[in-house]
Motif scaffolding. Sequence first.
Motif, PDB file in Angstrom:
ATOM      1  N   ARG A  95       0.769  -1.275   0.210  1.00 56.88           N
ATOM      2  CA  ARG A  95      -0.176  -0.273  -0.153  1.00 56.88           C
ATOM      3  C   ARG A  95       0.840   1.138  -0.095  1.00 56.88           C
ATOM      4  O   ARG A  95       2.034   0.972   0.283  1.00 56.88           O
ATOM      5  N   HIS A  96       0.270   2.466  -0.072  1.00 58.85           N
ATOM      6  CA  HIS A  96       0.958   3.624  -0.206  1.00 58.85           C
ATOM      7  C   HIS A  96       0.369   4.458   0.774  1.00 58.85           C
ATOM      8  O   HIS A  96      -0.684   4.963   0.854  1.00 58.85           O
ATOM      9  N   GLY A  99       0.558  10.938   4.087  1.00 63.76           N
ATOM     10  CA  GLY A  99       0.778  11.928   5.413  1.00 63.76           C
ATOM     11  C   GLY A  99       0.690  11.291   6.754  1.00 63.76           C
ATOM     12  O   GLY A  99       1.470  10.795   7.183  1.00 63.76           O
ATOM     13  N   GLU A 100      -0.463  11.379   7.402  1.00 64.57           N
ATOM     14  CA  GLU A 100      -0.755  11.193   8.819  1.00 64.57           C
ATOM     15  C   GLU A 100      -1.043   9.693   9.197  1.00 64.57           C
ATOM     16  O   GLU A 100      -1.434   9.251  10.281  1.00 64.57           O
ATOM     17  N   ASP A 101      -1.073   9.064   7.954  1.00 68.30           N
ATOM     18  CA  ASP A 101      -1.791   7.262   8.033  1.00 68.30           C
ATOM     19  C   ASP A 101      -0.610   6.728   9.449  1.00 68.30           C
ATOM     20  O   ASP A 101       0.452   6.873   9.124  1.00 68.30           O
ATOM     21  N   THR A 102      -1.100   5.856   9.983  1.00 68.04           N
ATOM     22  CA  THR A 102      -0.508   5.167  10.877  1.00 68.04           C
ATOM     23  C   THR A 102      -0.073   3.966  10.458  1.00 68.04           C
ATOM     24  O   THR A 102       0.780   3.100  11.229  1.00 68.04           O
ATOM     25  N   LEU A 107       5.481  -2.910   3.586  1.00 67.65           N
ATOM     26  CA  LEU A 107       6.201  -3.642   2.425  1.00 67.65           C
ATOM     27  C   LEU A 107       6.917  -2.241   1.607  1.00 67.65           C
ATOM     28  O   LEU A 107       7.593  -2.521   0.748  1.00 67.65           O
ATOM     29  N   GLU A 108       6.397  -0.963   1.618  1.00 71.11           N
ATOM     30  CA  GLU A 108       7.148   0.227   1.137  1.00 71.11           C
ATOM     31  C   GLU A 108       8.327   0.132   1.990  1.00 71.11           C
ATOM     32  O   GLU A 108       9.412   0.409   0.970  1.00 71.11           O
ATOM     33  N   PRO A 143      13.583   5.578  -1.040  1.00 67.98           N
ATOM     34  CA  PRO A 143      12.890   6.148  -2.129  1.00 67.98           C
ATOM     35  C   PRO A 143      11.620   5.756  -2.209  1.00 67.98           C
ATOM     36  O   PRO A 143      11.080   4.604  -1.896  1.00 67.98           O
ATOM     37  N   GLY A 144      10.675   6.959  -2.269  1.00 69.22           N
ATOM     38  CA  GLY A 144       9.046   6.550  -2.365  1.00 69.22           C
ATOM     39  C   GLY A 144       8.582   6.383  -0.855  1.00 69.22           C
ATOM     40  O   GLY A 144       7.371   6.177  -0.832  1.00 69.22           O
TER      41      GLY A 144
END
Length: 166
Positions: A95-96, A99-102, A107-108, A143-144
């Motif tokens: 997933r991506h 901002g404030e997502d916890t 996997l990123e 990166p990313g």
Amino acid sequence: MQVLQVQLEVGPDPAEVGRARRWARSRLAGSGIRDDEPLAETLILLISELVTNAVVHTGCPAVLRVLFGSTGTAGTAGTVRVEVADASCRPPQQRHAEGEDTGGRGLELVDGLADRWGWQPEGAGKRIWCEVDRDAPLIQAVPGVHGAGDADLGARKTSHAVTNPA
């Protein structure tokens, strides 16, 4: 090539993630990877993310394996492979996070830190793996990955190969 493999059974409880990190630190030290090396921190983060994903997203016990490859013929230090097997047949989903997502960065981070990673079916479940080349150069950022803070995470140049079941 000679490979040393160590293995830990992990229960379906988020508290097990800390136990897996402590266990892994002692095994890394036993393989000659000092606790203060950036490589150790990278491996501990990868282990933490993969074990967390298994425990949180499947609710099943898991098995953590760490495989240490022997020194290569050209004097290279070999590869460390981390595998987490669980009883869930659901494939991992990268997933991506915004901002404030916890959540949503696991996997990123694996993709940004490991030299290679993927997954494959194993029995009724699956095995997610990643590899870090011990002699690979470190770079300064993941990166990313957004929201990881300004700290140097000891990231590595990456290429990933996700194996999907046919």
